[in-house]
Design a protein around this motif. Structure first.
Motif, PDB file in Angstrom:
ATOM      1  N   GLU A  54       7.811   3.447 -36.667  1.00 10.16           N
ATOM      2  CA  GLU A  54       8.322   4.304 -35.596  1.00 10.16           C
ATOM      3  C   GLU A  54       9.681   4.903 -35.940  1.00 10.16           C
ATOM      4  N   GLN A  55      10.406   4.296 -36.877  1.00 11.05           N
ATOM      5  CA  GLN A  55      11.732   4.777 -37.296  1.00 11.05           C
ATOM      6  C   GLN A  55      12.664   5.031 -36.094  1.00 11.05           C
ATOM      7  N   PRO A  56      12.879   4.023 -35.253  1.00 14.46           N
ATOM      8  CA  PRO A  56      13.731   4.248 -34.081  1.00 14.46           C
ATOM      9  C   PRO A  56      15.215   4.287 -34.441  1.00 14.46           C
ATOM     10  N   ASP A  57      15.971   5.038 -33.643  1.00 19.26           N
ATOM     11  CA  ASP A  57      17.429   4.988 -33.731  1.00 19.26           C
ATOM     12  C   ASP A  57      17.962   3.785 -32.964  1.00 19.26           C
ATOM     13  N   ILE A  58      17.243   3.422 -31.908  1.00 24.41           N
ATOM     14  CA  ILE A  58      17.611   2.267 -31.085  1.00 24.41           C
ATOM     15  C   ILE A  58      16.371   1.418 -30.865  1.00 24.41           C
ATOM     16  N   LEU A  59      16.502   0.131 -31.119  1.00 24.51           N
ATOM     17  CA  LEU A  59      15.423  -0.814 -30.847  1.00 24.51           C
ATOM     18  C   LEU A  59      15.862  -1.721 -29.709  1.00 24.51           C
ATOM     19  N   ALA A  60      15.065  -1.759 -28.644  1.00 25.80           N
ATOM     20  CA  ALA A  60      15.351  -2.639 -27.506  1.00 25.80           C
ATOM     21  C   ALA A  60      14.246  -3.689 -27.413  1.00 25.80           C
ATOM     22  N   ILE A  61      14.623  -4.956 -27.368  1.00 26.47           N
ATOM     23  CA  ILE A  61      13.655  -6.049 -27.372  1.00 26.47           C
ATOM     24  C   ILE A  61      13.890  -6.936 -26.152  1.00 26.47           C
ATOM     25  N   SER A  62      12.812  -7.223 -25.403  1.00 29.60           N
ATOM     26  CA  SER A  62      12.908  -8.141 -24.265  1.00 29.60           C
ATOM     27  C   SER A  62      12.702  -9.565 -24.764  1.00 29.60           C
ATOM     28  N   CYS A  63      13.568 -10.473 -24.343  1.00 29.33           N
ATOM     29  CA  CYS A  63      13.612 -11.837 -24.885  1.00 29.33           C
ATOM     30  C   CYS A  63      13.312 -12.860 -23.786  1.00 29.33           C
ATOM     31  N   TYR A  64      12.215 -13.585 -23.990  1.00 30.34           N
ATOM     32  CA  TYR A  64      11.774 -14.586 -23.031  1.00 30.34           C
ATOM     33  C   TYR A  64      11.528 -15.913 -23.741  1.00 30.34           C
ATOM     34  N   ILE A  65      11.274 -16.933 -22.961  1.00 28.87           N
ATOM     35  CA  ILE A  65      11.097 -18.273 -23.510  1.00 28.87           C
ATOM     36  C   ILE A  65       9.928 -18.331 -24.490  1.00 28.87           C
ATOM     37  N   TRP A  66       8.902 -17.504 -24.255  1.00 27.28           N
ATOM     38  CA  TRP A  66       7.715 -17.577 -25.110  1.00 27.28           C
ATOM     39  C   TRP A  66       7.870 -16.805 -26.424  1.00 27.28           C
ATOM     40  N   ASN A  67       8.876 -15.911 -26.512  1.00 25.01           N
ATOM     41  CA  ASN A  67       8.970 -15.096 -27.731  1.00 25.01           C
ATOM     42  C   ASN A  67      10.297 -15.197 -28.461  1.00 25.01           C
ATOM     43  N   ILE A  68      11.262 -15.921 -27.918  1.00 24.59           N
ATOM     44  CA  ILE A  68      12.615 -15.869 -28.467  1.00 24.59           C
ATOM     45  C   ILE A  68      12.680 -16.394 -29.900  1.00 24.59           C
ATOM     46  N   GLU A  69      11.892 -17.413 -30.228  1.00 24.81           N
ATOM     47  CA  GLU A  69      11.947 -17.933 -31.594  1.00 24.81           C
ATOM     48  C   GLU A  69      11.408 -16.903 -32.587  1.00 24.81           C
ATOM     49  N   LEU A  70      10.389 -16.157 -32.175  1.00 27.42           N
ATOM     50  CA  LEU A  70       9.874 -15.083 -33.032  1.00 27.42           C
ATOM     51  C   LEU A  70      10.876 -13.937 -33.113  1.00 27.42           C
ATOM     52  N   VAL A  71      11.518 -13.628 -31.999  1.00 27.07           N
ATOM     53  CA  VAL A  71      12.535 -12.568 -31.997  1.00 27.07           C
ATOM     54  C   VAL A  71      13.667 -12.920 -32.963  1.00 27.07           C
ATOM     55  N   LYS A  72      14.063 -14.186 -32.981  1.00 27.36           N
ATOM     56  CA  LYS A  72      15.151 -14.609 -33.878  1.00 27.36           C
ATOM     57  C   LYS A  72      14.778 -14.415 -35.347  1.00 27.36           C
ATOM     58  N   GLN A  73      13.496 -14.546 -35.673  1.00 29.45           N
ATOM     59  CA  GLN A  73      13.042 -14.268 -37.041  1.00 29.45           C
ATOM     60  C   GLN A  73      12.948 -12.767 -37.297  1.00 29.45           C
ATOM     61  N   LEU A  74      12.606 -12.025 -36.251  1.00 31.17           N
ATOM     62  CA  LEU A  74      12.387 -10.587 -36.396  1.00 31.17           C
ATOM     63  C   LEU A  74      13.688  -9.813 -36.591  1.00 31.17           C
ATOM     64  N   TYR A 376      18.691 -36.978 -20.587  1.00 31.36           N
ATOM     65  CA  TYR A 376      17.688 -36.030 -21.065  1.00 31.36           C
ATOM     66  C   TYR A 376      17.859 -35.716 -22.549  1.00 31.36           C
ATOM     67  N   VAL A 377      16.746 -35.756 -23.256  1.00 27.10           N
ATOM     68  CA  VAL A 377      16.656 -35.243 -24.622  1.00 27.10           C
ATOM     69  C   VAL A 377      15.572 -34.178 -24.597  1.00 27.10           C
ATOM     70  N   TYR A 378      15.865 -33.017 -25.182  1.00 27.34           N
ATOM     71  CA  TYR A 378      14.894 -31.922 -25.110  1.00 27.34           C
ATOM     72  C   TYR A 378      14.888 -31.127 -26.405  1.00 27.34           C
ATOM     73  N   MET A 379      13.851 -30.333 -26.569  1.00 24.44           N
ATOM     74  CA  MET A 379      13.714 -29.523 -27.779  1.00 24.44           C
ATOM     75  C   MET A 379      14.909 -28.578 -27.916  1.00 24.44           C
ATOM     76  N   PRO A 380      15.512 -28.482 -29.094  1.00 22.01           N
ATOM     77  CA  PRO A 380      16.663 -27.589 -29.258  1.00 22.01           C
ATOM     78  C   PRO A 380      16.277 -26.122 -29.312  1.00 22.01           C
ATOM     79  N   GLN A 381      14.986 -25.833 -29.522  1.00 20.91           N
ATOM     80  CA  GLN A 381      14.516 -24.456 -29.522  1.00 20.91           C
ATOM     81  C   GLN A 381      13.566 -24.236 -28.345  1.00 20.91           C
ATOM     82  N   ALA A 382      13.315 -22.971 -28.054  1.00 22.60           N
ATOM     83  CA  ALA A 382      12.395 -22.652 -26.961  1.00 22.60           C
ATOM     84  C   ALA A 382      11.040 -23.282 -27.251  1.00 22.60           C
ATOM     85  N   PRO A 383      10.389 -23.841 -26.212  1.00 20.42           N
ATOM     86  CA  PRO A 383      10.653 -23.690 -24.781  1.00 20.42           C
ATOM     87  C   PRO A 383      11.560 -24.752 -24.169  1.00 20.42           C
ATOM     88  N   TYR A 384      12.360 -25.481 -24.971  1.00 22.17           N
ATOM     89  CA  TYR A 384      13.332 -26.465 -24.463  1.00 22.17           C
ATOM     90  C   TYR A 384      12.668 -27.576 -23.645  1.00 22.17           C
TER      91      TYR A 384
END
Length: 581
Positions: A54-74, A376-384
């Motif tokens: 798409e060759q965008p000038d601006i990339l906007a990404i919505s970040c939620y609990i289900w995708n944030i780990e993938l977004v961090k790689q992307l 409490y002990v919880y996952m350090p990455q999403a979904p926590y």
């Protein structure tokens, strides 16, 4: 200027409401804006390639609990592919701990914090006119300065929901055919449950009813399969939600509407409306979470149990509304004994689905203030997800993960509903102990180590029945299990170990070619034997199944007819004399 709004959904069947809001609320701006929608099941490089193409000038990404780990790689990958592209992130996962996120991902130029429709519009407008980045100061927008410092700015909400454009048009509906459509008529929640992000904002804001009616009419006119309201508590205000229910009840459509509600806000006037609702028109999800009063007090949740159970049982009795009820594992003061009681209390409501999830310590939720108090002990990455606390160690949590999977496969999936109900009756309604025993068998056989096809689930259940001394009259149970097999998946699974009894070809021919078929099948017309085999099944049973389901055992050889049409199944018993045994 080309802007690419990117949504990474949890499943293909889902759609993104957030990016459509952003898109529709920027239509007045002089830019080329486009939506890219993928799922977390897409490969990382495939997503990056689609963005690159798409060759965008601006990339906007919505970040939620289900995708944030993938977004961090992307993010670093996209930055390497498109180093000149400005990157904007938004959504719940970056609206909290924003500075830490931007420090970790220096390629991110801006973060829209909170509700983004107005803030994102203002940001894009400023970027279009090529205003100096250093001069941009917009409420709800965190920015990276030239010296690398970060201005967080405050998260914002939209005061008037009527100012937000409706997020769908004709093209959207065509592109989202047979996917779940998300919609909201309100934002905010009147409650402050500590595990929920809604506790971070106060009050409830509503969209005007005239707009809501017009938008619902749009969905209905376009024959949308399901509209899922994302209102946190749909029935918070009777003046708002009662007219919507009345409107939906009067429509002639196939569209199903899903709502999250609280059970104690249902009075007699509401019940009268619910009684008139066409079957399948609406479904409710009710969060119970726990029946432990100490637990409920700690998480700031009020569950007036008697009122709730009375209303839920009324809804179930109407027979026209699909109902989900929810429990959460890992809440404060909820040990295994307490959870077992909560599970049994909720099972007795006999809802269509009993959804059991694990507590997640979401960013911004007040539960994070209780981590030390409850160990409490919880996952350090999403979904926590919670790993352990003062009341359950991880060994217990691991056991409950398998327990929940079995509940999902054998109760919520619906294939074994009659059999499971019958077996739990033999456990004197102790549903927790039944599933606990089944879980012990499952672990012993190491069945949790691999996924299983639906047809194999029949064999596992039959094996558990065979070794369980609680189950007498096993031949009756297998007849009920055979009944469940014929009631599910269009009857295509026929486990060989079940007591199948075929009628002779002559008897079957006589039934379908004579007058008997017309007596039992509405608008029956013989087309072909292939069509007949696909739509109808005749099966011999050795017991009266309907009586057996009520624990009234009556040995009675009889024939039952199963009809499969439009994804639904119905059955009826053939009267003696109408078919020859």
């Amino acid at each position: 200027m080309k802007i690419l709004l990117t949504a990474i959904n949890a499943k293909y069947i889902h759609s993104s409401l957030s990016v459509r809001y952003l898109y529709k609320n920027c239509t007045d701006l002089d830019c080329d804006m486009k939506i890219l929608e993928v799922s977390i099941n897409n490969h990382l490089i495939d997503i990056a390639n689609q963005i690159f193409d798409e060759q965008p000038d601006i990339l906007a990404i919505s970040c939620y609990i289900w995708n944030i780990e993938l977004v961090k790689q992307l993010l670093p990958l996209v930055h390497r592919l498109l180093p000149q592209c400005k990157i904007i992130c938004g959504g719940p996962e970056v609206s909290y701990e924003t500075k830490e996120f931007m420090n970790d991902f220096p390629m991110v130029n801006y973060v829209v914090r909170g509700e983004g429709e107005e803030a994102f519009h203002s940001l894009i407008e400023a970027l279009i006119v090529k205003e100096d980045d250093g001069q941009i100061d917009i409420k709800g927008v965190a920015k990276r300065n030239e010296d690398g410092s970060i201005d967080e700015n405050i998260a914002v909400t939209v005061a008037d929901l009527d100012n937000i454009a409706f997020p769908y048009d004709e093209a959207d509906i065509e592109n989202l055919k047979d996917r779940i459509i998300y919609y909201e008529s309100s934002r905010g929640c009147p409650y402050s449950c500590k595990y929920c992000l809604s506790c971070a904002t106060r009050g409830v804001r509503y969209r005007s009813l005239d707009k809501v009616f017009a938008e619902l009419e749009f969905f209905i006119a376009h024959d949308v399969r399901q509209v899922k309201f994302v209102d946190r508590t749909f029935n918070a205000d009777k003046a708002h939600y009662l007219p919507i229910l009345k409107f939906i009840a009067k429509q002639n459509c196939r569209t199903n509407f899903h709502f999250e509600i609280v059970a104690h806000h249902i009075d007699e006037e509401i019940k009268e409306v619910l009684k008139t609702m066409p079957k399948g028109r609406i479904q409710f999800e009710i969060g119970i979470q726990s029946t432990n009063l100490k637990t409920l007090g700690q998480i700031s949740r009020a569950n007036p149990w008697q009122e709730m159970t009375d209303n839920i049982k009324s809804i179930m009795a109407y027979g026209n509304i699909h109902l989900h009820v929810d429990l959460i594992i890992g809440l404060p003061y909820e040990d295994l004994t307490s959870f077992a009681k909560s599970f049994n209390d909720v099972y007795l409501l006999q809802a269509d689905m009993l959804q059991v999830g694990f507590l997640k310590l979401l960013k911004g939720a007040a539960m994070n203030n209780l981590t030390k108090e409850h160990d409490y002990v919880y996952m350090p990455q999403a979904p926590y997800q919670v790993i352990s606390n003062k009341y359950m160690d991880y060994k217990t949590m691991r056991y409950l993960q398998i327990f929940v999977d079995i509940v999902e496969m054998y109760y919520n999936a619906g294939r074994f509903r009659h059999t499971i109900t019958y077996l739990i009756d033999l456990y004197e309604q102790d549903a927790y102990t039944f599933f606990a025993d089944f879980t012990a068998y499952w672990r012993r056989e190491k069945l949790h180590l691999a996924p299983h096809a639906p047809k194999n689930l029949y064999k596992f259940l039959a094996d558990f029945i065979q070794i369980n001394d609680r189950f007498v009259n096993k031949d009756v149970i297998y007849e009920i299990l055979k009944f469940d097999a014929l009631m599910s998946d269009n009857g295509k699974f026929r486990p060989e170990f079940l007591p199948w009894q075929e009628l002779s070809k002559q008897v079957i021919d006589d039934f379908y070619m004579g007058e008997q078929a017309q007596k039992y099948i509405k608008n029956y017309q013989f087309k072909s034997w292939r069509d007949l085999k696909k739509k109808f099944t005749l099966e011999i049973f050795n017991y009266d199944i309907e009586k057996a389901l009520q624990n009234k055992i009556e040995k009675c050889k009889n024939v039952m007819l199963f009809v499969y049409e439009d994804g639904k199944v119905s059955y009826q018993q053939i009267e003696q004399g109408d078919i020859e045994l």
